[in-house]
Design a protein around this motif. Sequence first.
Motif, PDB file in Angstrom:
ATOM      1  N   SER A   1      15.607  72.025  -0.918  1.00 17.83           N
ATOM      2  CA  SER A   1      15.758  71.369  -2.411  1.00 17.83           C
ATOM      3  C   SER A   1      17.130  70.976  -2.349  1.00 17.83           C
ATOM      4  O   SER A   1      18.120  71.490  -1.839  1.00 17.83           O
ATOM      5  CB  SER A   1      15.201  72.490  -3.150  1.00 17.83           C
TER       6      SER A   1
ATOM      7  N   GLN B   1      19.291  74.025  -3.030  1.00 19.17           N
ATOM      8  CA  GLN B   1      19.435  74.647  -1.760  1.00 19.17           C
ATOM      9  C   GLN B   1      20.520  74.059  -1.010  1.00 19.17           C
ATOM     10  O   GLN B   1      21.357  74.666  -0.283  1.00 19.17           O
ATOM     11  CB  GLN B   1      18.224  74.949  -0.791  1.00 19.17           C
TER      12      GLN B   1
ATOM     13  N   ARG C   1      15.065  67.039  -0.801  1.00 15.83           N
ATOM     14  CA  ARG C   1      13.831  66.895  -1.935  1.00 15.83           C
ATOM     15  C   ARG C   1      14.125  67.554  -3.152  1.00 15.83           C
ATOM     16  O   ARG C   1      14.838  68.522  -3.271  1.00 15.83           O
ATOM     17  CB  ARG C   1      12.534  66.887  -1.228  1.00 15.83           C
ATOM     18  N   GLU C   2      13.177  67.426  -4.163  1.00 18.58           N
ATOM     19  CA  GLU C   2      13.208  68.184  -5.322  1.00 18.58           C
ATOM     20  C   GLU C   2      12.836  69.349  -5.121  1.00 18.58           C
ATOM     21  O   GLU C   2      13.216  70.369  -5.935  1.00 18.58           O
ATOM     22  CB  GLU C   2      12.176  67.617  -6.331  1.00 18.58           C
ATOM     23  N   THR C   3      11.990  69.731  -4.151  1.00 17.50           N
ATOM     24  CA  THR C   3      11.497  71.246  -4.001  1.00 17.50           C
ATOM     25  C   THR C   3      11.731  71.280  -2.506  1.00 17.50           C
ATOM     26  O   THR C   3      11.782  70.443  -1.475  1.00 17.50           O
ATOM     27  CB  THR C   3       9.958  71.562  -4.270  1.00 17.50           C
ATOM     28  N   GLU C   4      11.777  72.771  -2.062  1.00 25.21           N
ATOM     29  CA  GLU C   4      11.810  73.248  -0.556  1.00 25.21           C
ATOM     30  C   GLU C   4      10.533  72.773  -0.019  1.00 25.21           C
ATOM     31  O   GLU C   4      10.669  72.490   1.308  1.00 25.21           O
ATOM     32  CB  GLU C   4      11.976  74.732  -0.645  1.00 25.21           C
ATOM     33  N   GLU C   5       9.529  72.904  -0.634  1.00 24.51           N
ATOM     34  CA  GLU C   5       8.186  72.549  -0.065  1.00 24.51           C
ATOM     35  C   GLU C   5       8.112  71.114   0.313  1.00 24.51           C
ATOM     36  O   GLU C   5       7.772  70.870   1.678  1.00 24.51           O
ATOM     37  CB  GLU C   5       6.871  72.900  -0.846  1.00 24.51           C
ATOM     38  N   GLU C   6       8.625  70.142  -0.314  1.00 24.05           N
ATOM     39  CA  GLU C   6       8.724  68.737  -0.087  1.00 24.05           C
ATOM     40  C   GLU C   6       9.472  68.414   1.070  1.00 24.05           C
ATOM     41  O   GLU C   6       9.324  67.750   2.005  1.00 24.05           O
ATOM     42  CB  GLU C   6       9.172  67.907  -1.067  1.00 24.05           C
TER      43      GLU C   6
END
Length: 395
Positions: free
Chosen positions: A331, A334, A238-243
Amino acid sequence: MAVKILWYLTTPDGPYPWEPEGRWTTDFEHLKQLAVASDRLGYYGSLLGSSPNESLAVSAALIDATKRLRFLVAQHPGELSPAVLAKWALTFDQFSNGRLLFNVVNGNDAGLATLGVHYPHDERYDFSLEYWRSFQSIYAGETDGYDGRYVKLAPRSPGAAGHPLGGWHPPRQKPGIALWGAGTSAPGVAHSVQLLDVYLSFANTPPALGEKFRKVAAEAAKIGRELTFGTRLQIIVRETEEEAWAHAEKLLQRTSLQTARASLERQLPPGVTLENFHSDDPQVQRNVESIRAGRLPKARDLEIYPNVWLGPSLFGFNILGPAAGTYLVGSAEQVAERIREYEAQGTSAFILSGFPLIDEAHRVADLLFPLLDLDHGFEVPRLGVNPPAALAETV
């Protein structure tokens, strides 16, 4: 160095197809859409995974719908005569401009017996080596036949070989069709280093997988051969680690405790039950105790290495250790970093999948491809209007 990225091509699909309520009803049109998407997005190839469909038939039916996508077709030795398979491969390559790969599968005793192959475990590899050697000779255009212990093929008339009615197509791939496959036991490794072009393994942590590949490479070097290496991974990028981790948690919570228990029990050694199992790995033990207590672990409890996750998948919920269902989660930056770490440990081919298959194929191509050095044999299209920031800084 550069890597090849392949996608997965199979009938089971849906947002979480390991559960009945997360599995779609699919058909050939769905498979064709997936193949076309993988082709247009620039994947090197697709592995035709296990399904009710015969992979040879599916791949042939998709030639005209695709232009560059290679088809990695799983094939057990003995399912067809090696001569019949060679003629099939020559025809496929003639019509597809040489886009066939074979995944050499040696299976297990019970499964092969249903196909009419009844050799014990170690002898199975001797038969397989002879089967594929005879296949290779016929694909290459040899007409002398084959006189082996297991395979005996009568010669073909050299004159008839070029006849417009009785002749066969010349080979399109030289020196031949690349053979991909695996084998972990001592006979399996010996078979692999003699035969394969690409040695495959289910994923592990990058250091552990690298150690395995180096051992196989050392065995290949003893007989003067060099292999390339590949692995199989699920992916949530995803675009961010959190997503990414939020989606992993969502998949985990949609997995039933019954599915988790059943998968865990299939992984236990013979004679061991869920109640008396004990692991020396504290993380594994905690996760097993959660299942025993009637609750699923949290997503991060199943992360065994940065971005390497043992979550639920269509291919198993490998709570006890990395196997067919291992994921990369994170992400785009990552995941790209982790792929480069695998690459530094010797991995040059990655067979990826995420569900739903078409949706996740687009995400991977959009977010991850621009961050990797790809070795696909053609210019891979870029989906984004602008390059990612990490790439733009280097331009």
